[in-house]
Enzyme design. Structure first.
Site, PDB file in Angstrom:
ATOM      1  N   SER A   1      32.106   7.597   5.147  1.00  0.00           N
ATOM      2  CA  SER A   1      32.143   6.502   6.127  1.00  0.00           C
ATOM      3  C   SER A   1      33.264   6.595   7.214  1.00  0.00           C
ATOM      4  O   SER A   1      33.480   5.968   8.210  1.00  0.00           O
ATOM      5  CB  SER A   1      32.291   5.117   5.555  1.00  0.00           C
TER       6      SER A   1
ATOM      7  N   LYS B   1      32.207   7.039  10.649  1.00  0.00           N
ATOM      8  CA  LYS B   1      31.943   6.255  11.294  1.00  0.00           C
ATOM      9  C   LYS B   1      32.688   5.621  12.698  1.00  0.00           C
ATOM     10  O   LYS B   1      32.204   5.449  13.845  1.00  0.00           O
ATOM     11  CB  LYS B   1      31.482   4.758  10.962  1.00  0.00           C
TER      12      LYS B   1
ATOM     13  N   TYR C   1      22.927  10.851  10.550  1.00  0.00           N
ATOM     14  CA  TYR C   1      23.881  10.121   9.664  1.00  0.00           C
ATOM     15  C   TYR C   1      24.360  10.841   8.368  1.00  0.00           C
ATOM     16  O   TYR C   1      25.270  10.690   7.901  1.00  0.00           O
ATOM     17  CB  TYR C   1      23.204   8.765   9.504  1.00  0.00           C
TER      18      TYR C   1
ATOM     19  N   TYR D   1      35.586  -2.560   5.538  1.00  0.00           N
ATOM     20  CA  TYR D   1      34.314  -3.264   5.054  1.00  0.00           C
ATOM     21  C   TYR D   1      34.665  -4.820   4.914  1.00  0.00           C
ATOM     22  O   TYR D   1      35.395  -5.368   5.557  1.00  0.00           O
ATOM     23  CB  TYR D   1      33.721  -2.763   3.316  1.00  0.00           C
TER      24      TYR D   1
ATOM     25  N   VAL E   1      33.552   6.502   0.968  1.00  0.00           N
ATOM     26  CA  VAL E   1      33.252   6.430  -0.585  1.00  0.00           C
ATOM     27  C   VAL E   1      33.579   7.849  -1.309  1.00  0.00           C
ATOM     28  O   VAL E   1      33.581   7.852  -2.291  1.00  0.00           O
ATOM     29  CB  VAL E   1      31.875   5.931  -0.829  1.00  0.00           C
TER      30      VAL E   1
HETATM   31  N1  GLN Z   1      26.933   8.095   2.644  1.00  0.00           N
HETATM   32  C1  GLN Z   1      27.565   6.829   2.180  1.00  0.00           C
HETATM   33  C2  GLN Z   1      26.241   5.823   2.448  1.00  0.00           C
HETATM   34  O1  GLN Z   1      25.735   5.995   3.739  1.00  0.00           O
HETATM   35  C3  GLN Z   1      28.760   6.426   3.148  1.00  0.00           C
HETATM   36  C4  GLN Z   1      29.014   5.092   2.622  1.00  0.00           C
HETATM   37  C5  GLN Z   1      30.428   4.968   2.556  1.00  0.00           C
HETATM   38  O2  GLN Z   1      31.091   5.856   2.732  1.00  0.00           O
HETATM   39  N2  GLN Z   1      30.863   3.653   2.487  1.00  0.00           N
HETATM   40  O3  GLN Z   1      25.964   5.070   1.695  1.00  0.00           O
END
Ligand code: GLN
Length: 324
Positions: A68, A71, A193, A245, A263
């Site tokens: 993430s 993003k 994505y 988050y 993550v």
């Molecule tokens: N690939 C993960 C997902 O889309 C990325 C989420 C994350 O890093 N929080 O669920």
């Protein structure tokens, strides 16, 4: 930077690393097998300066997937390519207070709340795909690479697993398509994505990518203009309010640095016009943020006066103390 200042900065980084290394709370992500293979004890901290220097402690050359953290950077690219008004028509800038993979949309506009949760990031991937088509991933990878100052690649095994298990993300994309928010074909957009999440980086790479934002879009070691100036401002704003988050409010209060976590255990922070700070430690808390990374940022913000609204004399004086 004087030798004394270098030594002091390195000393603070090493000390924060040693202090946080003792913390073994949290769990390595296990929703796909590849992520659960990460060494739980790996821990790296990297700090890059707008003057083009990097300071490191621990495992800052260990590769992991960006997840993430991507993003923030794809949002920056979408703003550059489409302009903020068009991006805003598709995705908001409001903290959601919900988990990163929640299926919640703005009740009046049907837009995702912000680009830092999955729904928003998938929407941004849709914008990039609509604009660039099949070339979108190479475009993303090339810009990320230039920000890191080296050629990055994608972890194929992680990408394949994300594709096989990403039902929730696919569901989110279909819902967004159903309301007309998502541009581009669902399968291709979700594929983009998953690919962006599977880009392999190190903590040092994340520090360089972050300091490129801090340095108003210019990679300070290569002098390459990688990101658009106004897009950098918008990106930092949303990182500040939404990057962690449903811990973002606490983060803004306690740490006060625009940041984005993933993550894979990565965490990237932008101290505007001064530093890029990055952490890698794969044990995550219940909200999906790296436990040691969060702890290390708290300590570094305190020690170095990095909080955006720091009111001690130290605040904002990193440039004077260390960078000149
Ligand atoms: N690939 C993960 C997902 O889309 C990325 C989420 C994350 O890093 N929080 O669920």
């Amino acid at each position: 930077m004087s030798a004394d200042a270098e030594e002091e900065l390195q000393g603070i980084l090493s000390q924060v690393h040693a202090q946080c290394a003792a913390d073994t709370r949290g769990e390595v992500a296990s929703y796909i097998p590849e992520l659960s293979l990460a060494s739980p004890d790996d821990f790296g901290l990297a700090l890059a300066t707008v003057s083009g220097r990097i300071f490191t402690a621990g495992e800052t050359e260990t590769p992991f997937t960006i997840q993430s953290v991507s993003k923030a950077f794809t949002y920056c690219l979408a703003n550059e390519l489409l302009g903020p008004d068009e991006v805003m028509r598709h995705v908001g800038v409001e903290p959601s207070g919900d988990a990163f993979n929640s299926i919640e949309f703005d009740p009046t506009t049907a837009r995702p709340f912000n680009p830092m949760v999955n729904a928003g990031a998938i929407t941004v991937a849709g914008l990039l795909y609509s604009e660039l088509g099949e070339g979108a991933f190479d475009f993303i990878l090339e810009r990320f690479s230039r920000a890191a100052g080296r050629t990055l690649d994608m972890d194929d095994a992680v990408y394949r697993s994300e594709c096989e298990t990403g039902h929730r993300n696919r569901a989110i994309a279909h819902l967004l398509k159903g309301t007309g928010v998502l541009g581009g074909p669902v399968d291709e957009v979700v594929d983009l994505y998953f690919r962006q999440c599977s880009i392999r980086v190190t903590a040092a790479d994340l520090a360089w990518m972050s300091v490129t934002l801090a340095n108003l879009g210019v990679q300070p070691r290569t002098d390459d203009t990688v990101f658009d100036l106004m897009a950098v401002r918008d990106t930092q704003s949303v990182m500040y309010s939404c990057g962690m988050y449903n811990y973002s409010g606490n983060w803004g209060f306690r740490v006060g640095i625009p940041a984005k976590s993933g993550v894979g255990g990565g965490l990237a922070g932008v101290v505007n016009r001064q530093l890029g700070v990055a952490a890698y430690s794969p044990r995550l808390d219940a909200k999906g943020n790296t436990v040691r990374g969060v702890a290390a940022f708290e300590l570094l913000a305190e020690e170095l006066g990095l909080h955006a609204f720091c009111c001690t004399k130290l605040g904002s004086s990193i440039v004077e103390r260390f960078l000149r």
